[in-house]
Design a protein around this motif. Structure first.
Motif, PDB file in Angstrom:
ATOM      1  N   LEU A  37     -47.661-106.065 -58.510  1.00  0.00           N
ATOM      2  CA  LEU A  37     -46.302-105.872 -58.307  1.00  0.00           C
ATOM      3  C   LEU A  37     -46.126-104.771 -57.630  1.00  0.00           C
ATOM      4  O   LEU A  37     -46.725-103.442 -57.802  1.00  0.00           O
ATOM      5  N   ASN A  38     -45.201-104.795 -56.590  1.00  0.00           N
ATOM      6  CA  ASN A  38     -44.886-103.503 -55.758  1.00  0.00           C
ATOM      7  C   ASN A  38     -43.508-103.437 -55.484  1.00  0.00           C
ATOM      8  O   ASN A  38     -42.606-104.719 -55.779  1.00  0.00           O
ATOM      9  N   ARG A  39     -43.135-102.603 -54.484  1.00  0.00           N
ATOM     10  CA  ARG A  39     -41.600-102.577 -54.101  1.00  0.00           C
ATOM     11  C   ARG A  39     -40.998-103.712 -53.098  1.00  0.00           C
ATOM     12  O   ARG A  39     -40.140-103.990 -53.136  1.00  0.00           O
ATOM     13  N   ALA A  40     -42.079-104.174 -52.538  1.00  0.00           N
ATOM     14  CA  ALA A  40     -41.803-105.345 -51.501  1.00  0.00           C
ATOM     15  C   ALA A  40     -41.430-106.602 -52.430  1.00  0.00           C
ATOM     16  O   ALA A  40     -40.770-107.595 -52.050  1.00  0.00           O
ATOM     17  N   ASN A  41     -42.419-106.916 -53.607  1.00  0.00           N
ATOM     18  CA  ASN A  41     -42.267-108.109 -53.901  1.00  0.00           C
ATOM     19  C   ASN A  41     -41.658-108.353 -55.408  1.00  0.00           C
ATOM     20  O   ASN A  41     -41.345-109.434 -56.031  1.00  0.00           O
ATOM     21  N   LEU A  42     -41.121-107.117 -55.934  1.00  0.00           N
ATOM     22  CA  LEU A  42     -40.947-107.029 -57.441  1.00  0.00           C
ATOM     23  C   LEU A  42     -39.489-107.751 -57.522  1.00  0.00           C
ATOM     24  O   LEU A  42     -39.264-108.586 -58.676  1.00  0.00           O
ATOM     25  N   THR A  43     -38.532-107.367 -56.647  1.00  0.00           N
ATOM     26  CA  THR A  43     -36.981-108.032 -56.744  1.00  0.00           C
ATOM     27  C   THR A  43     -37.232-109.363 -56.745  1.00  0.00           C
ATOM     28  O   THR A  43     -36.661-110.214 -57.481  1.00  0.00           O
ATOM     29  N   ASP A  44     -37.958-110.106 -55.829  1.00  0.00           N
ATOM     30  CA  ASP A  44     -38.044-111.407 -55.763  1.00  0.00           C
ATOM     31  C   ASP A  44     -38.578-112.366 -56.991  1.00  0.00           C
ATOM     32  O   ASP A  44     -38.244-113.184 -57.417  1.00  0.00           O
ATOM     33  N   PHE A  45     -39.521-111.480 -57.574  1.00  0.00           N
ATOM     34  CA  PHE A  45     -40.194-112.056 -58.845  1.00  0.00           C
ATOM     35  C   PHE A  45     -39.315-112.038 -59.955  1.00  0.00           C
ATOM     36  O   PHE A  45     -38.926-113.150 -60.671  1.00  0.00           O
TER      37      PHE A  45
END
Length: 264
Positions: free
Chosen positions: A211-219
């Motif tokens: 998980l990272n800053r690019a994909n965390l919110t969507d998850f």
């Protein structure tokens, strides 16, 4: 606890908690014999910046986190009573010794081998069910919550609950690999179904790995009920550019965006 930090920094108000995995800090330290970077000092910075927990995964070969780190961080965490200490590892290797000695808030059972590069799969049921039960019960008798590292397999969640564990940690590497790709929606749907099955079985949900800053919110927008994310590799890599405190704050903003109404 640092008296300069407002108490509300540690209350996530129903949002997902951020636990910072500090293994990669220890990995860098272990390339020299100088004790720098200091794992405890940087863990304190992460907590001061608003992290709600610290995670370590002490492997038997001590390639990164060492046994002494586990105890030193336990002493630090006693100064932060509203933050949680999570120790990950294979309960059939060295994890239970740390659980017995330190009694963290949570232990995450991970089925990795002694020479494994990184965690890459979850427990398999029904094969692992009976051998996990007594170790789950032992940890709980010590007052330690148990989370099981699991692939996003909805069919496995009832048997994960049958071990007696309170939580599962969804292994998110396949989601991270699919993020931004045509298969993202289908892969994410599998995580949603796994989370729904876990909740139906009476389990709480953690998540972690890539998980990272690019994909965390969507998850977090898609997957219901995620109590905690444990993030290490990407967060520490971002800290090389942004600084650790600002990185922790930015990850918290990613989490906050997931809980805001659409369009904000």
């Amino acid at each position: 606890m640092n008296p300069l930090v407002a108490p509300e920094a540690f209350h996530h108000g129903g949002r997902t908690a951020l636990s910072v995995n500090v293994n990669k800090i220890a990995l860098l330290r272990n390339t020299r014999h100088l004790g720098i970077p200091d794992v405890v000092h940087l863990s304190r910075i992460a907590l001061e910046a608003g992290a709600q927990g610290i995670t370590v995964h002490p492997r038997p070969d001590e390639r990164h986190i060492r046994g002494q780190d586990v105890h030193d961080l336990a002493a630090l965490m006693r100064q932060w009573p509203e933050a949680e200490y999570n120790i990950e590892g294979n309960p059939f290797h060295n994890l239970m010794d740390f659980v017995r000695a330190v009694r963290p808030h949570q232990c995450t059972f991970v089925p990795d081998s002694t020479d494994q590069f990184t965690s890459d799969h979850g427990w398999i049921f029904p094969g692992d069910l009976e051998r996990l039960k007594p170790l789950v019960a032992e940890a709980q008798a010590l007052g330690v919550r148990v989370s099981l590292f699991m692939d996003p397999n909805p069919e496995a969640m009832a048997q994960a609950a049958a071990t007696g564990a309170e939580r599962v940690e969804l292994y998110t590497e396949s989601y991270a690999g699919a993020h931004g790709q045509p298969e993202q929606a289908a892969v994410l749907a599998r995580y949603v179904a796994a989370a729904q099955a876990a909740i139906a079985a009476g389990l709480q949900i953690n998540a972690g790995h890539d998980l990272n800053r690019a994909n965390l919110t969507d998850f977090l927008r898609a997957v219901p009920g995620v109590q905690e994310v444990s993030i290490g590799h990407a967060l520490i890599a971002d800290a090389l550019e942004l600084g650790l405190a600002d990185t922790v704050r930015d990850y918290q903003r990613c989490i906050q965006r997931a809980f805001q109404p659409a369009g904000r």
